[in-house]
Each structure stands twice: as structure tokens, then as C-alpha cells.
Design a protein around this motif. Structure first.
Motif, short mmCIF file in Angstrom:
data_model
loop_
_atom_site.label_atom_id
_atom_site.label_comp_id
_atom_site.label_asym_id
_atom_site.label_seq_id
_atom_site.Cartn_x
_atom_site.Cartn_y
_atom_site.Cartn_z
N ALA A 1 0.83 -1.21 0.00
CA ALA A 1 0.00 0.00 0.00
C ALA A 1 0.87 1.26 0.00
CB ALA A 1 -0.93 -0.01 1.21
N LEU A 2 1.91 1.26 0.82
CA LEU A 2 2.83 2.41 0.86
C LEU A 2 3.51 2.60 -0.50
CD1 LEU A 2 4.45 1.82 4.37
CD2 LEU A 2 2.94 3.71 3.73
N LEU B 1 -2.67 8.91 -3.43
CA LEU B 1 -3.59 8.50 -2.37
C LEU B 1 -4.94 8.09 -2.96
CD1 LEU B 1 -2.88 11.41 0.13
CD2 LEU B 1 -2.06 9.07 0.34
N GLY B 2 -5.63 7.20 -2.25
CA GLY B 2 -6.97 6.83 -2.66
C GLY B 2 -7.18 5.33 -2.76
N ILE C 1 -4.83 -1.02 5.48
CA ILE C 1 -4.10 -0.25 4.48
C ILE C 1 -4.71 1.13 4.26
CG2 ILE C 1 -3.31 -2.35 3.33
CD1 ILE C 1 -5.38 -1.85 1.17
N GLY C 2 -5.98 1.30 4.64
CA GLY C 2 -6.59 2.62 4.55
C GLY C 2 -5.93 3.62 5.48
N ILE C 3 -5.31 3.15 6.54
CA ILE C 3 -4.65 4.03 7.51
C ILE C 3 -3.48 4.78 6.86
CG2 ILE C 3 -3.31 4.03 9.66
CD1 ILE C 3 -5.08 1.80 10.67
N VAL C 4 -2.83 4.16 5.86
CA VAL C 4 -1.68 4.82 5.22
C VAL C 4 -2.10 5.60 3.98
CG1 VAL C 4 -0.07 3.11 6.09
CG2 VAL C 4 -1.11 2.74 3.86
N GLY C 5 -3.41 5.84 3.82
CA GLY C 5 -3.88 6.67 2.72
C GLY C 5 -4.35 5.92 1.51
N GLY D 1 -10.42 2.78 6.83
CA GLY D 1 -9.23 2.88 7.67
C GLY D 1 -8.74 4.30 7.85
N LEU D 2 -8.94 5.13 6.84
CA LEU D 2 -8.54 6.53 6.93
C LEU D 2 -9.29 7.24 8.05
CD1 LEU D 2 -6.91 8.88 5.68
CD2 LEU D 2 -8.86 9.29 4.16
N TYR D 3 -10.61 6.99 8.14
CA TYR D 3 -11.42 7.61 9.19
C TYR D 3 -11.11 6.99 10.55
CZ TYR D 3 -14.02 9.61 5.32
OH TYR D 3 -14.38 10.31 4.18
N LEU D 4 -10.78 5.72 10.56
CA LEU D 4 -10.42 5.07 11.82
C LEU D 4 -9.16 5.70 12.40
CD1 LEU D 4 -11.20 2.73 13.73
CD2 LEU D 4 -9.70 1.25 12.39
#
Length: 284
Positions: A143-144, A152-153, A229-233, A238-241
Motif C-alpha cells: 500500500a505504501l 492516495l486513494g 491499508i486505509g490508515i496509510v492513505g 481505515g482513513l477515518y479510523l
């Protein structure tokens, strides 16, 4: 007399096969070495990682504090709840599309990596090692990488899931193909079928239910991976988490966790039904 002969035969049998019964010295040394290495690694981990049961016991109090702060789950507003639900469906879409694309692209790789299909050692070695390389990198790392490649996305998230699963599916497919029964293949060959016919009519009908079952399981598993993987963009819930944890909005965090649990449970239920429909229920 018969008892004496029986005892004598037994002693003679033991003497003739004493090495197989006791095991070779090399095998014993390897076993002792492996056990010693694992024990050493365990002790090294305990000391290096600063494992402390007292810290763990004391931490349960902090865990209880967080649980209290998370109750009751609350998105904050209806508009915020709608945003969270949309992000959840985005996460499911990332997992589904990434898994399906990986399953499609890994299909020919599985045949290349199977010894009973491709006898060429070089092709077999390159296929196996390539899949091991791809599979050895965690989805979060992929993901990174893809975030830096395409931005991103959710597109980066889908590519990360697809890349990570490509190696895993290729390995699972090749193992399923190698363990397939040879009799249907021999039957196709006996009536004049070529290599393509052997694969189409002898191997694919055997491995297809196994492959379908594996794909369904990975869709469920990747729903959880897509959250991380949403945490890393890489898009999704995951981004909202990560955002709610960073801003200490614990009730919103618990609401997001609840959404994820409901989604994973629903997907698990549906995939289980589909797996049973494909491969049938096992007799108890």
C-alpha cells in the motif's frame, strides 16, 4: 515352542531394523538442534522485547478506561454516519476487486508453478520464486509503495491487495494442481487429448472448486486487510479510523469498529454459504 519362536523372531526383527527404530544419529542431532534453536529464539524474544507480565496486568486498567470512553458507539451526526458507511462500502469494494483481479492473474501462474504441468525446472523455479517474492511483502508495504506510485486513494489500496494476493493465490493454485488426481488426466490422454485438453478437462474441473473456496475466503480476509491499508492513505474506512483515534474521538472509533465487525461477519456468512454450495458440506 511357538512362543519361544515368536520371541526369537521378534528379537531378530528388532536387531535387523534397530537403526530405523532408534533413528539415525543425524536425525537426532537435527531434532535437538531445531528444538534448541527455537528455545533460544523464544528466550531471546522474552529478553529483547522487554516482555513484562506486570505491565500487561497494569495495562488492563487502561484498557478498561478506553472501553468506557468508547461507549456508547456514536458517529456524532447522521451526516458523519453516512460518510462512514460509504467508506465501509469503499473498503469492501477494494477487497473484492483486488481479490478477484489477483485470482484471475494468478490462474496461469499456478499452472506454470505446478510440477505436473510444467516439467521445465527453470520455469518452475522462476515462477515459484517470483510468487514467493511478491507474497513475502506485507499488504501494508505494498500500500505504501502504490500510494507513492499512483497517489492516495482507493485505487492504491486495490492494487496493494491485488499484488499481495497474487503470490498467495499462485502458490495455493499450484499446490492444488499438483495434488490433483492423475487418473482423469490419463483418461484424457488415452483418447488422444493433448496437453491443453489435459488441463482443460483433466485438471481444471478438479481444482476449480478448491480455487473458488480459496477466493471466497480471501475476500473475507481482505476486508480486514483493506481496513489497515486505509490508515496509510489507501482509501476506505481505515482513513477515518486513524483520524478518530488521532483526535481522541473514541465513540466514533467504536462505531467504526462496530461497522467493520458487522461487515466482516456478513461477508463470512455469505462466503460460507457459497463455499458449501460449491464444494458441498462434509459428512460429519
Amino acid at each position: 515352542m511357538s512362543l519361544a519362536m515368536s520371541a526369537t523372531e521378534r528379537d531378530d526383527l528388532v536387531n535387523r531394523h534397530q537403526g530405523a527404530i532408534d533413528g539415525s544419529r543425524k536425525t537426532r542431532l537435527i531434532t535437538i538442534g531445531v528444538i534448541a534453536a527455537l528455545l533460544g529464539l523464544f528466550l531471546y524474544g522474552l529478553t529483547t522485547l522487554e516482555v513484562s507480565f506486570w505491565k500487561l496486568i497494569a495495562g488492563f486498567g487502561n484498557l478498561g478506561t478506553f472501553v468506557v470512553l468508547m461507549l456508547p458507539p456514536d458517529p456524532g451526526s447522521l451526516a458523519r454516519a453516512i460518510i462512514f458507511v460509504k467508506a465501509l462500502f469503499e473498503t469492501i469494494a477494494i477487497a473484492f476487486l483486488g481479490t478477484i483481479l489477483a485470482a484471475i492473474f494468478a490462474f496461469p501462474l499456478g499452472f506454470l508453478a505446478a510440477k505436473n504441468v510444467v516439467a521445465n525446472r527453470i520455469v518452475h523455479f522462476l515462477a515459484r520464486r517470483s510468487m514467493d517474492t511478491v507474497r513475502g511483502v506485507d499488504p501494508l508495504i505494498w500500500a505504501l509503495i502504490w500510494v507513492n506510485v499512483v497517489g492516495l486513494g482507493p485505487f492504491a489500496g486495490m492494487l496493494a491487495i491485488m499484488t499481495s494476493d497474487l503470490g498467495a493465490f499462485g502458490k495455493l493454485y499450484s499446490e492444488a494442481i499438483e495434488s490433483a488426481d492423475r487418473k482423469p488426466v490419463e483418461g484424457v490422454t488415452s483418447v488422444g487429448g493433448g496437453k491443453a485438453h489435459e488441463i482443460r478437462f483433466g485438471l481444471i474441473p478438479q481444482v476449480l472448486p478448491v480455487i473458488a473456496s480459496q477466493v471466497l475466503y480471501y475476500i473475507e480476509s481482505n476486508t480486514r486487510s483493506s481496513t489497515i491499508i486505509g490508515i496509510v492513505g489507501a482509501g476506505g474506512i481505515g482513513l477515518y479510523l486513524a483520524e478518530t483515534i488521532r483526535t481522541l474521538e473514541w465513540q466514533q472509533t467504536s462505531f467504526l469498529i462496530l461497522l467493520i465487525l458487522v461487515a466482516v461477519s456478513a461477508i463470512d456468512f455469505l462466503s460460507g454459504k457459497l463455499r458449501f454450495a460449491i464444494i458441498g458440506k462434509r459428512a460429519v
